[in-house]
Design an enzyme around this catalytic site. Structure first.
Site, mmCIF file in Angstrom:
data_model
loop_
_atom_site.group_PDB
_atom_site.id
_atom_site.type_symbol
_atom_site.label_atom_id
_atom_site.label_comp_id
_atom_site.label_asym_id
_atom_site.label_seq_id
_atom_site.Cartn_x
_atom_site.Cartn_y
_atom_site.Cartn_z
ATOM 1 N N ASP A 142 0.855 -1.176 0.000
ATOM 2 C CA ASP A 142 0.000 0.000 0.000
ATOM 3 C C ASP A 142 0.898 1.235 0.000
ATOM 4 O O ASP A 142 1.981 1.224 0.590
ATOM 5 C CB ASP A 142 -0.894 -0.007 1.241
ATOM 6 C CG ASP A 142 -1.817 1.186 1.274
ATOM 7 O OD1 ASP A 142 -2.555 1.389 0.310
ATOM 8 O OD2 ASP A 142 -1.787 1.921 2.288
ATOM 9 N N ASP A 147 -1.457 -0.418 6.179
ATOM 10 C CA ASP A 147 -1.651 0.096 7.535
ATOM 11 C C ASP A 147 -3.012 0.740 7.756
ATOM 12 O O ASP A 147 -3.344 1.107 8.864
ATOM 13 C CB ASP A 147 -0.562 1.114 7.874
ATOM 14 C CG ASP A 147 -0.789 2.464 7.189
ATOM 15 O OD1 ASP A 147 -1.317 2.452 6.061
ATOM 16 O OD2 ASP A 147 -0.442 3.500 7.776
ATOM 17 N N ASP A 175 -7.230 -1.303 4.287
ATOM 18 C CA ASP A 175 -6.350 -2.429 3.980
ATOM 19 C C ASP A 175 -6.781 -3.707 4.689
ATOM 20 O O ASP A 175 -6.324 -4.797 4.323
ATOM 21 C CB ASP A 175 -4.904 -2.116 4.394
ATOM 22 C CG ASP A 175 -4.348 -0.898 3.678
ATOM 23 O OD1 ASP A 175 -4.695 -0.710 2.505
ATOM 24 O OD2 ASP A 175 -3.578 -0.141 4.300
#
Length: 751
Positions: A431, A631, A635
């Site tokens: 990410d 995080d 996600d």
């Protein structure tokens, strides 16, 4: 029959008549290992009318798709009960999963406090005073509570499995410890050698492993609860011009909700009046607050930063974006097949074979020699040499040492399920925000116009923004302070809705904001600054102009900057033979610019929160084994869906609880370290199991032939256990100089 039972039967009858498929979530009790989950799943799947059955061992849940016209829930319950387990429809009246895990953890802790002190005393007596009568009787007395109190969960489960002619790891534990205990009790009166310490320490070690497993399961199960807690508890609805606080459950579609600065938005809706910046990071993972004005959509659980918004509710309760993410997490957890423990796979056939060999040994000695005592000694030797001590220690000791070493290095691995996934990882999805980047806005560039001093430009820009609460303005102020600049407070300040700020500074009226603000205020925008802004934007920066006296005099760049070692870590993952991809909600131009900076070639851009899990599934559909690193709240479903979920510890609790591996710091190097450590821990488990199973199996023929009496069998078993523990302890050196360094050379993804 209870009222609930009658209602369920009536509902089943109705659905039988309708003839449609139904889905039901069942609470499962009685499972102690992954093989139990597999047995329940097979039992449910084999029932007529069941289309699909999935059992989640960690959550103690079964998800069944079935035809009510062919099978009822009651019949499913009866089928599972026949193999020794219990299922019932999950409902709001069930005890919370977190409370169940907490109770389980406390039980194993209580048994630890009994088994370890007594087991160590018995072990000491066996070493230094076993030929003394008082020591022999003391060992017997102290082993009794360990065997029949601390070891009762294993004994009970073994008997339940025996009633259905099945076996699991608990069967091995019960047979081994009971064989050692009763043989020792016999020898206590006969004056022979005792093995009470063997029984006590086996139970103590296994309980320790179960305790750590219970802790890991408890943390994993709390993810959904944390997601639900993100939502607002109350809402300020507007009725006839008056505000009234009500529980969020009472808000209906169409209601007007007023949200003040700093408050959570309680529902999904459309802004009717007002302007503000909304922090959507808990939902989207993106750090920059999004400006909202009349007509814009807002989502529940996001935070209103500075203005007052009046929102018309368009989705409430289970229809909000947050609730959809909760469902995605639940579905991902339910769809992930439970990983089979290697020791349980072996024990399924190992235990019956050992029992048969022991019985044949006893019978064979009687037939061949007529000596029942010699046959009994040989049979007991077979059972002792096949004792599950080493098999039982193989997995928990490696996990304990490996995870302990990981904790020292800031890497938390949540149990054995993680390890099998780690060895096959082929693709790592990173990410962007908070993972590859710092997760906060920073001042990156200052470009002054012709004849303008750079420090003066930044001082005026920071002074104008000093009264702003917007993250971009705060980043400019922080950047100026970091450069040692100072300024006088503006004599006047106002926000130009959606475009920037206006401030009066020492006789000048300074405007700071977007291009449109410069144009609207009649400020000349030099071509030099326009080109500089385009260059900044192409590099993924947000361009902010500053102007006074009829002209724009400079532009500054603000961005969520990359972490210092991002490029190095990506390079090392490539060296490990891993494909690296970046996933983000950013536009493709910005995303590809950032990806190019760190050497990532595969970019998944403009991905909505609910689509992140879809992207992971798509990669898995290509045959890839995927690790997801993130995080944010958005996600969490993708972390669960991935074959290996890695959460950056600087992120949210939900992302952490939904992951398989947690990095306590935001250092990306932990991703490489965690995968390497997980693989090495798994490799150690394979070594342990191979040694324990192979060594004991090779010694069984010697015991059956009477060439290995119980004393030697006990010594061999102890040596096998020591070997397993010593091999596991090697993991303590992981990451130290010369031991388990993260390799710079290519490492097979199948290592």
């Amino acid at each position: 029959m209870s009222r609930a039972g009658k209602a369920r039967v009536a509902n089943d009858d109705i659905r039988r008549d309708v003839g449609v498929n139904d889905e039901i979530e069942l609470s499962v009790s009685g499972m102690t290992c992954a093989s139990c989950a597999a047995r329940v799943e097979r039992t449910l799947s084999r029932q007529p009318g069941v289309e699909e059955a999935r059992v989640n061992f960690a959550a103690n849940r079964a998800y069944v798709t079935y035809r009510p016209q062919s099978v009822s829930v009651g019949e499913l319950e009866e089928a599972v009960a026949k193999v020794g387990y219990h299922v019932a429809p999950a409902s709001a009246e069930d005890v919370e999963a977190e409370e169940l895990h907490d109770r389980d953890q406390k039980m194993w802790w209580r048994l630890l406090l009994v088994s370890w002190p007594l087991g160590l005393i018995v072990f000491a007596l066996s070493l230094f005073a076993m030929h003394e009568p008082w020591a022999r009787w003391t060992s017997f007395t102290l082993t009794m509570p360990v065997q029949f109190y601390a070891g009762w969960p294993f004994i009970r489960t073994a008997f339940e499995r025996a009633r259905t002619f099945t076996a699991n790891m608990d069967t091995l534990i019960a047979i081994g410890t009971l064989a050692a205990f009763f043989y020792s009790t016999y020898e206590l009166f006969a004056g022979g050698d005792l093995y009470f310490d063997t029984a006590a320490l086996i139970i103590a070690f296994i309980i320790l492993g179960r305790y750590f497993e219970a802790r890991a399961k408890g943390r994993a199960s709390s993810a959904i609860k944390k997601l639900l807690e993100l939502g607002a508890k109350e809402a300020r609805i507007v009725v006839d011009g008056e505000e009234r606080m009500v529980p969020v459950e009472q808000v209906r579609v169409g209601d007007l909700v007023r949200v003040r600065p700093g408050e959570k938005i309680p529902v999904d809706g459309k802004v009717v009046t007002g302007y503000s910046a909304v922090d959507e990071s808990m939902l989207t993972g993106e750090s920059v607050p999004v400006e909202k004005k009349e007509g814009d959509q807002v989502a529940a659980a996001t935070v209103n930063s500075n203005g007052v918004l009046t929102v018309a509710a368009t989705a409430v309760g289970s229809d909000t974006a947050l609730s959809q993410i909760v469902r995605l997490v639940e579905e991902a957890q339910g769809s992930k097949a439970p990983v089979q423990r290697l020791a349980d796979r072996i024990s399924g056939i190992f235990v019956p074979i050992v029992l048969v060999i022991a019985a044949l040994t006893f019978a064979g000695w009687i037939v061949a020699t007529g000596d029942a005592r010699a046959g009994l000694v040989a049979a007991v030797a077979v059972l002792i040499i096949a004792c599950p001590c080493a098999l039982g220690l193989a997995t928990p000791t490696a996990i304990m040492v490996g995870t302990g070493r990981g904790a020292d290095m800031g890497v938390l691995i949540k149990g054995g399920e993680v390890l099998e996934g780690s060895r096959r990882i082929q693709t790592v999805v990173l990410d962007k925000t908070g993972t590859l980047t710092q997760g906060r806005m920073s001042l990156t560039d200052v470009v002054a116009g012709d004849g303008v001093d750079e420090e003066l430009l930044l001082e005026k820009t920071a002074a104008a923004e000093s009264g702003s609460e917007h993250p971009i303005g705060q980043a400019i102020v922080a950047g100026a302070l970091d450069r040692g600049l100072s300024w006088n407070d503006p004599s006047g300040f106002s926000s130009v809705t959606g475009h920037g700020v206006r401030a009066e500074l020492e006789g000048d009226i300074v405007f700071v904001g977007r291009r449109k603000l410069m144009y609207e205020q009649g400020l000349d925008l030099p071509e030099l600054l326009e080109q500089a802004a385009v260059t900044l934007e192409e590099r993924g920066r947000t361009a902010v102009f500053a102007g006074w006296g009829g002209s724009a005099h400079g532009v500054v760049g603000v961005a969520d900057v990359l972490k210092d070692n991002a490029r190095e870590v990506v390079s090392r993952m490539h060296d490990m033979g891993l494909e690296v991809a970046m996933i983000t909600g950013d536009n493709r131009r910005t995303a590809e610019t950032i990806a190019a900076e760190v050497g990532i070639r595969r970019v998944l851009a403009e991905v909505l929160p609910e689509d992140k899990v879809t992207e992971v599934k798509r990669l898995q559909g290509e045959g890839k084994v995927v690790a997801m690193v993130g995080d944010g709240i958005n996600d969490a479903p993708a972390l669960v869906q991935a074959d290996l979920g890695i959460a950056i510890g600087t992120g949210t609790d939900v992302a952490i609880e939904s992951s398989d591996i947690t990095l306590m710091s935001g250092d990306l190097q932990g991703v490489v370290t965690s995968i390497t450590l997980a693989r090495q821990t798994l490799r150690t488990i394979y070594q342990n199991l191979g040694w324990a199973f192979g060594y004991n199996t090779a010694a069984i023929p010697l015991a059956a032939l009477g060439l290995l009496n119980p004393i030697i069998a006990g010594a061999a078993m102890a040596f096998s256990s020591v070997s397993v523990v010593a091999n596991s302890l090697r993991l303590r050196r992981f990451g130290k100089k010369g031991h388990g360094q993260v390799p710079a050379t290519r490492v097979s993804a199948h290592a």
